[in-house]
Design a protein around this motif. Structure first.
Motif, PDB file in Angstrom:
ATOM      1  N   UNK A 170     -59.183  87.604  36.676  1.00 14.35           N
ATOM      2  CA  UNK A 170     -58.510  86.378  37.123  1.00 14.35           C
ATOM      3  C   UNK A 170     -59.281  85.148  36.641  1.00 14.35           C
ATOM      4  N   UNK A 221     -58.385  84.672  33.189  1.00 12.98           N
ATOM      5  CA  UNK A 221     -57.005  84.175  33.099  1.00 12.98           C
ATOM      6  C   UNK A 221     -56.929  82.688  33.413  1.00 12.98           C
ATOM      7  N   UNK A 240     -55.214  80.279  31.073  1.00 12.44           N
ATOM      8  CA  UNK A 240     -53.892  79.738  31.426  1.00 12.44           C
ATOM      9  C   UNK A 240     -53.968  78.510  32.335  1.00 12.44           C
ATOM     10  N   UNK A 298     -52.121  87.539  41.625  1.00 12.94           N
ATOM     11  CA  UNK A 298     -52.237  86.234  40.961  1.00 12.94           C
ATOM     12  C   UNK A 298     -52.197  86.386  39.445  1.00 12.94           C
ATOM     13  N   UNK A 299     -52.846  87.418  38.925  1.00 10.98           N
ATOM     14  CA  UNK A 299     -52.854  87.653  37.466  1.00 10.98           C
ATOM     15  C   UNK A 299     -51.436  87.959  36.970  1.00 10.98           C
ATOM     16  N   UNK A 307     -49.467  84.732  36.875  1.00 14.36           N
ATOM     17  CA  UNK A 307     -49.827  83.896  35.722  1.00 14.36           C
ATOM     18  C   UNK A 307     -49.110  84.350  34.458  1.00 14.36           C
ATOM     19  N   UNK A 308     -48.632  85.581  34.463  1.00 13.70           N
ATOM     20  CA  UNK A 308     -47.892  86.104  33.306  1.00 13.70           C
ATOM     21  C   UNK A 308     -46.379  86.064  33.514  1.00 13.70           C
TER      22      UNK A 308
END
Lengths: 221, 130
Positions: free
Chosen positions: A31, A34, A38, B18-19, B22-23
């Protein structure tokens, strides 16, 4: 249950928890990666990144504690060997620090306790409580106590503290709270029989919700 | 794709959800069997990712309930053991995959896309190894 079976159960529990720790580290680190990739760079995004990295650090500490337990088992579990005492005793041969054994038991058995919705806690002893015994029979006795609580459906709070009472060295066991408190107390009262793990170990009632696990010195179980 | 994750380890399930978000996936989670059944009753997901060894309502009991109420819902089982105790995957066609923790995230995404290919909305990124 033999000492070997006891060790196998504690190891299985610890391995499960180690996998969980690795899973949390992987997702938290992922995360963080990420968010870097992102994220919008906002304060909220930076805060989330910090939380993820803190979680990684926290889990690494838990992994190190669990690794200590695994090392302890490797050095002190059956069969007896030349290394059988070194991890538990420091410079006191043929003895173990009950406070440390209690701490390690709580870590190693955490998964089994959690599965039965038992909150397993250990006193934070600042001083060692030395006892003339190998650690494995002590761990076996503690697992027997935990099993007694599991046998009535779990859902209790179980607190362990290595201590000395009236000249005897042992472990104070306290059951407090939880849905099955009364049932667990009954099960442990029935444990006034010999406890599995040491032939002469006894669980004595010392008051409402409290017991004292008397561990005979030099007992091999 | 709407993914429902179920695991009592909040520290694990929260960053995983959450990951996925985000995708571009819709990812929600529950931390116990009762909450899972509640969410299923309100709004079944496209795929359910279920931890096998939760306290209380655990894998075997939940699997029976899910099979009874949502017999076509695709399942991915997670476990902290290589061989989840009491699980015979061949008896449950709903189970598409059994995964051991820790997850390989890219492999996990591929499995989810394989389960619901028509509803996938995000292609996993190259070089995403975490």
């Amino acid at each position: 249950m033999s000492h070997t079976a006891c060790m196998a159960r504690l190891l299985a529990s610890a391995v499960h928890d180690m996998r969980n720790i690795l899973a949390v580290i992987r997702e938290s680190a992922g995360l963080a990666q990420d968010i870097t990739r992102f994220g919008d760079g906002s304060a909220a995004s930076r805060k989330e990144l910090e939380i993820s990295l803190d979680e990684v650090r926290r889990q690494v500490v838990l992994a190190a504690q669990l690794a200590e337990g695994l090392e302890f088992m490797a050095q002190n579990g059956p069969p007896r060997g030349s290394l059988s005492q070194s991890g538990a005793t420091g410079d006191k041969s043929n003895s173990c620090d009950l406070a440390r054994v209690c701490r390690l038991f709580c870590r190693m058995a955490a998964r089994q306790a959690r599965a039965a919705q038992i909150r397993l806690e250990c006193a934070e002893n600042t001083e060692p409580v030395w006892m003339e015994s190998r650690p494995m029979p002590v761990l076996h006795c503690l697992l027997d106590v935990l099993d007694s609580c599991v046998s009535v459906g779990g859902k209790v709070d179980l607190h362990l503290a290595a201590t000395q009472q009236e000249g005897a060295t042992g472990i104070a066991v306290r059951v407090s709270g939880g849905d099955n408190e009364a049932l667990a107390l009954s099960a442990l009262t029935a444990c006034l029989r010999p406890i599995q793990g040491m032939t002469c170990a006894r669980l004595l009632s010392t008051g409402p919700g409290t017991f004292f696990l008397v561990l005979p010195t030099g007992e091999e179980g | 794709m709407d993914i429902l994750l179920v695991d009592d380890e909040l520290d694990f399930i929260e960053p995983l959800a959450q990951r996925l978000r985000l995708r571009g996936y819709k990812a929600r989670f529950a931390t116990n069997g009762e909450a899972l059944l509640d969410q299923l009753a309100k709004s079944p997901p496209d795929v359910l990712v279920l931890d096998w060894g939760m306290p209380g309502l655990s894998g075997p009991i939940l699997l029976e309930r899910i099979h009874t109420g949502w017999p076509t819902l695709p399942l991915v089982i997670l476990s902290g053991y290589n061989t989840p105790k009491g699980l015979r995957q061949e008896n449950w066609p709903q189970i598409r995959e059994v995964l051991t923790k820790p997850l390989h995230f890219n492999g996990f995404l591929e499995i989810l896309e394989g389960v619901c290919p028509s509803r996938g909305n995000t292609v996993p990124q190259q070089g995403d190894n975490a």
